[in-house]
Write an enzyme that holds these catalytic residues in place. Structure first.
Site, short mmCIF file in Angstrom:
data_model
loop_
_atom_site.label_atom_id
_atom_site.label_comp_id
_atom_site.label_asym_id
_atom_site.label_seq_id
_atom_site.Cartn_x
_atom_site.Cartn_y
_atom_site.Cartn_z
N LEU A 787 0.82 -1.21 0.00
CA LEU A 787 0.00 0.00 0.00
C LEU A 787 0.85 1.26 0.00
CD1 LEU A 787 -2.68 -1.06 2.64
CD2 LEU A 787 -2.82 -1.22 0.15
N GLY A 788 2.05 1.17 0.53
CA GLY A 788 2.91 2.36 0.60
C GLY A 788 4.32 1.99 0.98
N LYS A 789 5.26 2.89 0.63
CA LYS A 789 6.66 2.69 0.95
C LYS A 789 7.23 4.00 1.44
CE LYS A 789 8.70 -1.00 -1.90
NZ LYS A 789 9.59 -1.25 -3.05
N ASN A 791 11.00 5.71 3.84
CA ASN A 791 12.28 5.38 4.45
C ASN A 791 12.09 4.52 5.70
OD1 ASN A 791 11.10 7.25 6.06
ND2 ASN A 791 12.74 8.76 5.94
N VAL A 795 4.17 -0.53 4.09
CA VAL A 795 2.83 -0.82 4.63
C VAL A 795 2.17 -1.77 3.63
CG1 VAL A 795 0.58 0.08 5.25
CG2 VAL A 795 2.63 1.37 5.84
N ASP A 906 3.01 15.96 11.77
CA ASP A 906 3.11 15.54 10.37
C ASP A 906 1.75 15.54 9.69
OD1 ASP A 906 4.50 14.85 8.10
OD2 ASP A 906 4.50 12.70 8.52
#
Length: 1106
Positions: A787-789, A791, A795, A906
């Protein structure tokens, strides 16, 4: 100087300028020489400009004196409370929005009263209580490059800038001259005639430059008016750390002409002097023009390669004899050129768009009304001719965009020092590794975080290597660090050269009590400084932290005895060495230590050689500490102003006065309470959590009728984040009563909460704990998609093998966590998840479980299949109602975090997920910071560039208000589909945040402009939401006037948009760049040691509702 004397001083300055103009006019009439007339005309022009400036200052002084003499009580600033005391902050567990105890979300008194049509909301229940609340002052719209232009109208700021710059240049040139004189003597002794003549020529030129600098400095000192104003903030623009980095790129420079310079004298019958210009980059000659007698150059373009440089210097020379004579100088910072070009690029885009700043809208330009009945997005459609819903579209009136018509150039006359001007055309093309397209579209950005440097401990200081991008001064030797790396203590900010830090033998005051230090660590010279405030108008550096002192009176202190200068907040860090330089003090202390070591046996000496002889608590992280209240004790740790050096006899006498005491053993002096990790007693932590779950419920939790029914407690212990934190830090019961229990909790109730914990621990020691229901591990899941990358790791979407339920699992490599010193940050992320779990907040992502393998740790989170808001805003523009709906839900999530002592840091569209029922969930708690209550501060440089508040960029202590700044940027992006601050790289974005005013469509509703204006206030203490009532200030703003907060919290408001998926495992709402990757765990070759694995003990967790 009192008001009358100051007015008289300004009057004398005005009369002096008038006399100079009269004399210049008489000279002009008495000569026919056109060159002399031209020079006289320039003098008259400058004199009139100076008189206008001085007369303006005279009016300011007279007006201030009239107010002081005849002001009524209502004219003065009123205190927050009638008795003059500060407003009392709410208790940490005060949550009026959620309980019936104080105010319901739907309560009429909690909503904004209708009828306030102005920009300022009227009668808001949580607005600033002061009758005359502080209002942010208008920021001057000029750059540093504007100040060095010849025709700049900003004479006051220019005088301050040049006073500082010229004094620094003068001090550097004097050091350069001293070095050349040593070379002249050396060559003379060696008999090297040619080298001696060359050095002698450079010495003469240095003398001439010093005379020019002194002449220019005196001119600005004569014009400066020292107006003491308690209201005016100090100008810290010259001492901004971590901001002006050296730049690399191509500088294009064209020199056209010089005018009004004082040419070097020449003989009566000779031709005029030949004039040429030399261009230097960081003291290295890069270009030189041809010589001319007309002061003009027809074709003098230069393309200069810049490699990590800060400044260019242009020096105008006249050559009438054997040697050239400098007659004018100019210094231009390369970053100022880049900033000017960035602003020109933005101005060219916005000129024809109809977008204006908020202050112009308030003068009758903006009369749009936020109509609840209007169609969503009716006032923010993209301009005609554009494709609706595209990622680059904006508000009505034509969104700015597209490339500028041609290359951006800076063409202007710049002021030479001490007199004259030079016509230049400049441009600079930065060399960027990851250049961003300069458009208005919104794109994903990764967060940045200050890297943790290697710590060098010395005398209690935690020195880390720090790259400085401005002129610093070493606190030990007093020499400059010019755009170089140095060493800085992470705790007290003591700054010195790399070569100097091993010589530091004075203690770090943030870790010690001076009175309890062993006698051998002190010297008998203990004369405290007499620090008093003074008006800083020139280049002075702090003798402790090494930064340039800001202009003004608020932050500058000077010792009336020895002349030492420092920041007001650094005075208690300066040791009591008045009259003695730091080098001499450290020399004496080194002698004392050597004598002590000589008198001890070799075994004791070897045992103590590497220790810091001071009792201390557990080591603290060098970064991101909550603001420390430093003890008001003197400390050794700053350099002294150049004073007489003590003689050898004085050092010997100081050494002889030392008598080695009969001190206790090193082990007794070095006794430190053992640190207990959270993993040493998991049963105790679980038992304490169970007791806390039953005994620490607040009255609000018990009495809220609208709270969703919680499931009954399970047989095993419930995990409570407060108990987890308490046991991890091994806080004794006495300390836990002060720290661990909720703020404002009665003492008796706290004691009752502690007692069951202790009893439960005893029970757990006798009765073995029950086995958990299921121990979750990697073999329980099948991974379906990425689903995501980042550093951080990956996920991935996963389903349980038994129930086929879907979860999002965040996977982190242990090796990465340890290498980057992120163990504590990972544990903190888990604790923040537990805070979100505590009440199953509707708008926060919940954690179902944590587990670990030998190489990785895993966060098992709820899966939100609707994608994030960044994806949806790129697919189509949000209307006003939709943006308002999402903003209200985000606000309640931030409110809950702040009430639990957490700042998020964030906030951005990428981190806000959309559920299938149309509501939001805030995710990614990696940058959260705990224990941040009202008044608490921290200092870590972190966040996503476009959302970072100015106080973070300025390396200042900051608090909860940074979340409200980011909230303002978020609303701006949702309403206008672009960022208020943008640039081609991070540095340009940072410059925009600190300098630019956000622009708005001319017909944007007034309430929308108002909330953005108040959230995007650069002064954190004046920002909406920065007060003790926090989120209630924002909730009470007119932008949310139609919001029923109780309905929002309980999801009773129909969402404006519902995402769709074709199946439960459909990942079309996520970036195809990630979803196209095969969901596998890459092999890890390294093997962690047992000590490394111990760092993750106690990480596993399973939620009660999992």
């Amino acid at each position: 100087m009192d008001g009358d004397d100051l007015i008289a001083s300004v009057y004398r300055k005005i009369e002096r300028e008038k006399a100079l103009i009269t004399a210049a006019s008489n000279m002009r009439q008495s000569t026919d020489n056109p060159l002399v007339q031209q020079r006289v005309d320039a003098n008259i022009r400058d004199g009139r400009k100076n008189i206008a400036y001085l007369e303006e200052k005279m009016r300011e002084l007279q007006l201030r004196q009239m107010k002081q003499e005849g002001a009524s009580p209502t004219d003065k600033r009123l205190p927050p409370n009638p008795d003059g005391s500060a407003p009392v902050p709410p208790p940490k567990d005060y949550a009026p929005g959620y309980s019936g105890h104080e105010r319901e979300y739907g309560d009429a008194s909690g909503a904004y009263p209708h009828g306030g049509a102005g920009t300022m909301p009227s009668g808001a229940p949580f607005a600033d209580p002061r009758p005359f609340a502080p209002v942010p002052k208008a920021r001057p719209n000029y750059t540093k490059l504007d100040l060095i232009k010849y025709d700049t109208p900003y004479l006051g700021p220019k005088i301050q800038l040049m006073l500082s710059q010229l004094e620094f240049k003068l001090s550097v040139e004097k050091q350069y001259k001293a070095g050349i004189e040593k070379m002249v003597r050396l060559y003379q002794d060696e008999g090297d005639r040619k080298s001696r003549q060359d050095a002698e020529g450079r010495r003469i030129e240095s003398n001439q430059k010093i005379q020019l600098l002194k002449q220019a400095l005196k001119r600005y000192e004569d014009l400066h008016v020292d107006i003491e104003s308690a209201e005016a903030p100090d100008d810290e623009s010259l001492s901004t750390p971590n901001l002006r980095k050296p730049l690399t790129g191509l500088l294009t420079l064209r020199i056209h002409a010089v005018e009004d310079v004082d040419h070097a004298a020449s003989s009566r019958f000779s031709r005029g002097p030949e004039t040429f210009v030399v261009v230097k980059v960081e003291d290295a000659i890069k270009a030189r023009t041809k010589a001319t007698r007309t002061d003009k150059w027809q074709d003098e373009p230069f393309n200069i390669e810049i490699d990590k440089a800060n400044e260019i210097e242009l020096t105008v020379y006249d050559k009438s004899g054997d040697r050239p004579t400098p007659i004018g100088m100019l210094w231009v910072r390369i970053s100022d050129i880049a900033e000017e070009m960035r602003r020109k690029k933005i101005e060219s885009e916005f000129n024809a768009s109809g977008w204006v700043s908020a202050d112009k809208m308030e003068h009758g330009a903006a009369h749009g009304r936020q109509d609840a009945g209007g169609a969503p997005g009716s006032s923010n459609r993209p301009p005609s001719g554009g494709h609706s819903g595209g990622p680059g579209q904006g508000y009505a009136g034509g969104a700015p965009g597209g490339a500028s018509a041609g290359p951006v150039l800076i063409d202007s006359w710049f002021a030479l020092e001490p007199v004259g001007r030079i016509h230049l055309t400049l441009s600079f093309a930065k060399q960027l590794k990851d250049r961003r397209p300069f458009d208005i579209g919104l794109n994903r950005q990764g967060a940045v975080r200050q890297k943790k440097e290697e710590v060098h401990e010395k005398q209690g200081h935690k020195f880390v290597t720090q790259q400085f991008y401005n002129i610093m001064r070493c606190a030990l030797c007093g020499d400059f660090l010019k755009y170089a790396a140095g060493m800085q203590c992470a705790d007290c900010k003591y700054t010195c050269h790399r070569k100097c830090y091993p010589k530091v033998v004075t203690k770090c005051i943030s870790k010690a009590n001076y009175e309890t230090d062993p006698d051998e660590e002190k010297i008998n010279h203990r004369i405290p400084h007499r620090f008093e405030g003074f008006s800083n108008i020139s280049a002075n550096w702090c003798c402790h932290c090494g930064y340039l002192l800001p202009f003004g009176r608020k932050s500058a202190k000077r010792c009336t005895e020895c002349g030492l200068t420092c920041h007001a907040q650094c005075t208690h860090l300066v040791p009591d060495f008045c009259g003695m330089s730091m080098e001499a003090a450290n020399q004496i202390l080194e002698t004392l230590i050597r004598a002590k070591n000589h008198n001890k046996s070799a075994s004791v000496s070897s045992g103590l050689s590497g220790r810091t002889l001071r009792p201390g608590g557990p080591p603290q992280a060098p970064q991101d500490n909550v603001a420390l209240a430093y003890p008001q004790k003197p400390v050794e740790g700053a350099y002294g102003a150049p004073q007489r050096q003590p003689s050898a006899e004085a050092i010997s006498a100081a050494t002889n006065t030392y008598i080695p005491p009969q001190s206790p053993t090193a082990a007794q002096r070095q006794h430190i309470p053992p640190r207990t990790s959270s993993s040493q007693s998991p049963a105790a932590a679980a038992a304490a959590a169970a007791a806390a779950a039953t005994g620490l419920r607040t009255p609000q939790q018990a009495s809220d009728p609208n709270r969703p029914v919680q499931p009954p407690p399970s047989s095993h212990a419930h995990y409570d984040p407060a108990a987890y934190a308490s046991y991890q830090q091994a806080i004794p019961p006495q300390a836990m009563q002060k720290m661990g229990a909720p703020y404002g909790m009665p003492q008796q109730q706290q004691q009752q909460a502690v007692a069951p914990m202790q009893q439960q621990v005893a029970v757990k020691e006798e009765i073995p704990p029950q086995q958990p229901k299921v121990r979750i591990g990697l073999d329980h899941f099948n991974f379906l998609a990425v689903l995501g990358k980042g550093n951080f790791g990956k996920v991935m979407l996963a389903e349980t093998k038994s129930t086929k339920k879907l979860y999002a699992i965040k996977v982190l490599k242990k090796e990465f966590i340890i290498e980057n010193d992120e163990v504590e940050s990972t544990k903190s992320e888990k604790r923040v998840f537990l805070i979100a779990n505590k009440e199953r907040h509707p708008f926060l992502l919940n954690l179902h479980a944590c587990f670990q393998t030998e190489t990785r740790v895993y966060f098992v989170m709820e899966y939100i299949s609707g994608g994030d808001l960044m994806l949806h805003i790129q697919r189509g523009q949000f209307g006003l109602k939709r943006a308002q709906f999402y903003a209200a839900e985000v606000l309640l999530a931030l409110k809950y975090f702040h009430e639990n002592g957490v700042i998020y840091r964030d906030l951005k569209l990428d981190n806000i997920l959309l559920t299938l029922d149309g509501h939001i969930k805030i995710a990614d708690y990696g940058l959260c910071k705990e224990n941040m209550w009202y008044g608490s501060t921290t200092s870590t440089f972190c966040g996503t560039p476009e959302f970072m508040a100015p106080e973070i960029l300025l390396d200042k202590k900051y608090g909860r208000a940074v979340d409200w700044w980011a909230f303002g940027v978020l609303i701006y992006q949702m309403l206008l589909q672009q960022s208020p601050f943008r640039g081609e790289d991070e540095d340009e974005i940072y410059d925009a945040i600190l300098a630019d005013e956000p622009l708005y469509p001319i017909h944007m509703p007034r309430d929308s402009v108002s909330i953005l204006q108040k959230l995007l206030t650069r002064e954190p203490e004046l920002r909406l939401g920065s007060g003790p009532t926090d989120a209630q200030e924002v909730m009470s703003h007119a932008f949310f006037r139609n919001i029923n907060w109780d309905d929002i919290y309980h999801k009773r408001v129909p969402p404006p948009f519902l995402p769709t998926i074709s199946s439960p495992t459909d990942t079309s709402n996520f970036d195809q760049e990630f979803t196209s990757v095969t969901p596998v765990l890459t092999p890890v070759q390294s093997v962690l040691s047992q000590a490394m694995q111990e760092e993750f003990r106690g990480f596993s967790y399973t939620a009660d509702f999992a």
